[in-house]
Write an enzyme that holds these catalytic residues in place. Structure first.
Site, PDB file in Angstrom:
ATOM      1  N   GLY A   1      22.415  46.983  22.443  1.00  0.00           N
ATOM      2  CA  GLY A   1      23.854  47.144  22.617  1.00  0.00           C
ATOM      3  C   GLY A   1      24.448  47.903  21.446  1.00  0.00           C
ATOM      4  O   GLY A   1      23.815  48.020  20.388  1.00  0.00           O
TER       5      GLY A   1
ATOM      6  N   CYS B   1      16.259  45.097  19.896  1.00  0.00           N
ATOM      7  CA  CYS B   1      17.268  45.772  19.075  1.00  0.00           C
ATOM      8  C   CYS B   1      18.466  44.834  18.853  1.00  0.00           C
ATOM      9  O   CYS B   1      18.347  43.853  18.132  1.00  0.00           O
ATOM     10  CB  CYS B   1      17.686  47.096  19.699  1.00  0.00           C
ATOM     11  SG  CYS B   1      18.500  48.217  18.532  1.00  0.00           S
ATOM     12  N   TYR B   2      19.613  45.075  19.480  1.00  0.00           N
ATOM     13  CA  TYR B   2      20.747  44.164  19.304  1.00  0.00           C
ATOM     14  C   TYR B   2      20.358  42.745  19.713  1.00  0.00           C
ATOM     15  O   TYR B   2      20.775  41.761  19.085  1.00  0.00           O
ATOM     16  CB  TYR B   2      21.937  44.637  20.137  1.00  0.00           C
ATOM     17  CG  TYR B   2      23.149  43.743  20.023  1.00  0.00           C
ATOM     18  CD1 TYR B   2      24.069  43.908  18.985  1.00  0.00           C
ATOM     19  CD2 TYR B   2      23.384  42.735  20.955  1.00  0.00           C
ATOM     20  CE1 TYR B   2      25.184  43.085  18.878  1.00  0.00           C
ATOM     21  CE2 TYR B   2      24.493  41.905  20.841  1.00  0.00           C
ATOM     22  CZ  TYR B   2      25.386  42.078  19.809  1.00  0.00           C
ATOM     23  OH  TYR B   2      26.493  41.256  19.691  1.00  0.00           O
TER      24      TYR B   2
ATOM     25  N   HIS C   1      12.541  49.933  20.762  1.00  0.00           N
ATOM     26  CA  HIS C   1      12.704  49.859  22.221  1.00  0.00           C
ATOM     27  C   HIS C   1      11.366  50.108  22.922  1.00  0.00           C
ATOM     28  O   HIS C   1      10.936  51.256  23.055  1.00  0.00           O
ATOM     29  CB  HIS C   1      13.728  50.891  22.687  1.00  0.00           C
ATOM     30  CG  HIS C   1      15.133  50.571  22.278  1.00  0.00           C
ATOM     31  ND1 HIS C   1      15.971  49.795  23.047  1.00  0.00           N
ATOM     32  CD2 HIS C   1      15.832  50.904  21.159  1.00  0.00           C
ATOM     33  CE1 HIS C   1      17.141  49.674  22.439  1.00  0.00           C
ATOM     34  NE2 HIS C   1      17.083  50.328  21.293  1.00  0.00           N
TER      35      HIS C   1
ATOM     36  N   GLU D   1      10.840  49.820  26.038  1.00  0.00           N
ATOM     37  CA  GLU D   1      11.063  50.266  27.413  1.00  0.00           C
ATOM     38  C   GLU D   1      11.096  51.770  27.578  1.00  0.00           C
ATOM     39  O   GLU D   1      10.973  52.284  28.692  1.00  0.00           O
ATOM     40  CB  GLU D   1      12.366  49.650  27.963  1.00  0.00           C
ATOM     41  CG  GLU D   1      13.643  50.157  27.327  1.00  0.00           C
ATOM     42  CD  GLU D   1      14.071  49.401  26.079  1.00  0.00           C
ATOM     43  OE1 GLU D   1      15.262  49.448  25.737  1.00  0.00           O
ATOM     44  OE2 GLU D   1      13.202  48.772  25.443  1.00  0.00           O
TER      45      GLU D   1
ATOM     46  N   VAL E   1      17.352  59.615  51.624  1.00  0.00           N
ATOM     47  CA  VAL E   1      16.258  58.647  51.564  1.00  0.00           C
ATOM     48  C   VAL E   1      16.760  57.221  51.794  1.00  0.00           C
ATOM     49  O   VAL E   1      16.210  56.476  52.607  1.00  0.00           O
ATOM     50  CB  VAL E   1      15.548  58.736  50.196  1.00  0.00           C
ATOM     51  CG1 VAL E   1      14.450  57.674  50.085  1.00  0.00           C
ATOM     52  CG2 VAL E   1      14.961  60.125  49.989  1.00  0.00           C
ATOM     53  N   ASP E   2      17.820  56.835  51.090  1.00  0.00           N
ATOM     54  CA  ASP E   2      18.259  55.439  51.096  1.00  0.00           C
ATOM     55  C   ASP E   2      18.689  54.972  52.482  1.00  0.00           C
ATOM     56  O   ASP E   2      18.267  53.912  52.956  1.00  0.00           O
ATOM     57  CB  ASP E   2      19.401  55.244  50.100  1.00  0.00           C
ATOM     58  CG  ASP E   2      19.072  55.798  48.729  1.00  0.00           C
ATOM     59  OD1 ASP E   2      17.877  55.838  48.398  1.00  0.00           O
ATOM     60  OD2 ASP E   2      20.003  56.203  48.006  1.00  0.00           O
ATOM     61  N   SER E   3      19.535  55.749  53.147  1.00  0.00           N
ATOM     62  CA  SER E   3      20.005  55.329  54.464  1.00  0.00           C
ATOM     63  C   SER E   3      18.891  55.399  55.498  1.00  0.00           C
ATOM     64  O   SER E   3      18.834  54.572  56.416  1.00  0.00           O
ATOM     65  CB  SER E   3      21.197  56.177  54.901  1.00  0.00           C
ATOM     66  OG  SER E   3      20.823  57.534  55.062  1.00  0.00           O
TER      67      SER E   3
ATOM     68  N   LYS F   1      15.153  53.657  43.154  1.00  0.00           N
ATOM     69  CA  LYS F   1      14.837  54.740  44.086  1.00  0.00           C
ATOM     70  C   LYS F   1      13.344  54.891  44.348  1.00  0.00           C
ATOM     71  O   LYS F   1      12.926  55.069  45.499  1.00  0.00           O
ATOM     72  CB  LYS F   1      15.402  56.064  43.549  1.00  0.00           C
ATOM     73  CG  LYS F   1      15.074  57.281  44.398  1.00  0.00           C
ATOM     74  CD  LYS F   1      15.877  57.306  45.689  1.00  0.00           C
ATOM     75  CE  LYS F   1      17.286  57.758  45.407  1.00  0.00           C
ATOM     76  NZ  LYS F   1      18.063  57.982  46.654  1.00  0.00           N
TER      77      LYS F   1
END
Length: 511
Positions: A51, A78-79, A168, A170, A225-227, A367
């Site tokens: 953060g 981190c934070y 980090h 990630e 793609v999503d719909s 996604k």
């Protein structure tokens, strides 16, 4: 599952995505969530995100101390590491020298968190982004790693259930970052790797059948793609009681309406309805310049159109749409440091009192997970590999007011960008490539005469899940071809620029 508490860090969503890569389900919640809610979720572990604040500053976001007493392992990043230290009785202070970017650390302690990690002779390369450091740890804690600027770059409490990382893990810039998170999730938390798309689709189909009963569902189909995957799942669940509605909202790409109709007519036949509502949407957008207002206006108009159409379909009680987890995260402002990035038209743009109940089977997914899921419900690969296109369409790629004239300019420019990206064989290599019409004009020279015309920006990015993205290093020759074609073929444009900003700090779309 693993719960991530969000303190407003730019990489919070990435933490969740990396944990899911370990086939362990993960959810993001605000830092000030009630401990009882976390307990009710029964997580195997909790991660405190990074953060922008300093834990010792007045008004710094701090969780309910009861969360730190939960009987599950906790990792502070981190934070989040500062939160663990500060609330545990340690001392967090301002660093003499801030650390941003790639840094090397030396692992000084043998611990399950670093199992299987083999640093080089000069240490482990990690990604730092902080201006504080741990001056002293709470009683019983030990240091596990250090850097030249951070004497405590990783730490652990005496019980082996509380960990802190100054860096980090990630981000891809941290060597063995995925391994560190895997060790925390699996070795420390003991989470079972059972989060798979096969299991997800099986559970989701059963859930849809139980919720819908004998009712009918209409699905908002955009051609993306999503719909398409949403429609595929619901089609598997209830079959003929699904009707797909494709709305031409007047802000689509060139030829998009005809292409989408042809694409989905083969699967859904008469269960696909095509509605031309372009005039209605353009009227709703008339004179609007603010991007948030645009998104809300489009969201409301979509629902109005769907609800009118639903009246002609007997037994319809539900509206299905392809809302993704990033849509939800970016649209919701947690009380505290996190801020709404943008209101997605299918989240914040919906009216408070809808006549139809929502079904959003992809609401928990990123996604790339959706693309994997789509293959399991027989969505063609040509659709699954389509580049994302925003629900508000070209309305948020025209900065400022949306008019028919400006739409035609942008459509022509956008078509050229896509044609050249495909011709170069790069369509699947980039996450998105598109044109943006800017609300400024510049002086140019055409045919020995002065012009004062529009500026168009080209945007192309590389990404995995859309939560972070880097600008694509397109070949200069390709950029030159795009620029020359746009200026020569599109009346009203005399300058083309290329966007070289990444997400964060920018977003992929300009609005």
């Amino acid at each position: 599952m693993i719960v991530v508490l969000d303190f407003g860090g730019q990489y919070t969503q990435l933490i969740a995505r990396r944990i899911r890569e370990q086939q362990v389900y993960c959810e993001i919640h605000p830092y000030n969530v009630a401990p009882a809610k976390i307990e009710a979720l029964k997580p195997e572990g909790v991660v405190l995100s990074g953060g922008p604040a300093a834990v010792y500053a007045e008004g710094a976001p701090l969780p309910d101390p009861a969360i730190l007493a939960l009987d599950v392992p906790i990792l502070g990043i981190c934070y989040g590491m500062g939160v663990l230290s500060h609330l545990g009785g340690g001392v967090v202070g301002r660093a003499v020298r801030r650390e941003f970017g790639r840094t090397r650390i030396q692992i000084t302690g043998d611990d399950p968190l670093f199992a299987g990690i083999a640093p080089g002779p000069d240490g482990l390369a990690v990604w730092m982004s902080h201006g504080d450091r741990m001056d002293s740890l709470p009683a019983g804690w030990v240091s596990l790693a250090s850097s030249d600027n951070s004497p405590i770059a990783a730490c652990r409490d005496a019980s082996g259930t509380r960990y802190g990382l100054q860096f980090h893990p990630e981000v891809v810039h941290t060597d063995y970052g995925a391994d560190i998170l895997r060790n925390f999730v699996r070795r420390v938390c003991g989470a079972t790797p059972n989060w798979t798309m096969e299991g997800f689709v099986e559970n989701e189909i059963a859930t849809i059948r139980a919720r819908v009963g004998d009712a009918h569902v209409i699905c908002a189909l955009s051609g993306g793609v999503d719909s398409a995957v949403t429609a595929g799942i619901i089609d598997r669940a209830i079959g003929d009681r699904l009707t797909c509605i494709f709305v031409d909202n007047g802000v689509l790409r060139a030829g998009e309406a005809a292409a989408v109709t042809e694409m989905f007519r083969a699967r859904f036949g008469d269960r696909l309805r095509v509605i031309d509502a372009g005039d209605r949407f353009l009227q709703a957008l008339d004179g609007i310049e603010d991007p948030e207002t645009k998104r809300r206006a489009i969201g409301r108009t979509f629902i109005e159109v769907f609800e009118v159409e639903a009246k002609s379909i007997p037994g319809v009680a539900f509206l299905a749409q392809g809302t993704l987890y990033p849509d939800v995260i970016e649209s919701v402002s947690f009380k505290g440091p996190s801020a709404t990035i943008k209101t997605h038209h299918n989240v914040g743009g919906l009216p408070e009192h809808m006549q139809l109940a929502l079904i959003e089977p992809l609401r928990e997914l990123f996604k790339d997970e959706v693309r994997t899921l789509g293959a399991l419900v027989d969505v063609p690969d040509d659709i699954l590999q389509r580049q994302p296109f925003p629900g508000p369409g070209l309305a948020i790629r025209i900065l400022g007011a949306v008019t028919r004239e400006r739409l035609e300019i942008l459509r022509a420019c956008d078509a050229i960008v896509l044609e050249e990206i495909k011709a170069a064989g790069l369509y699947r290599a980039v996450w998105q490539a598109f044109a943006v019409l800017l609300p400024v004009k510049t002086v140019g020279v055409m045919g020995d005469g002065r012009t004062y015309e529009n500026v168009v920006a080209i945007r192309a990015v590389e990404s995995v899940d859309g939560m972070t993205a880097d600008w694509a290093r397109l070949p200069y020759d390709l950029l030159a071809t795009m620029s020359n074609r746009i200026i020569n073929e599109v009346t009203g444009v005399n300058r083309v620029v290329y966007d070289i900003s990444s997400k964060p700090p920018a977003t992929i779309e300009w609005e």
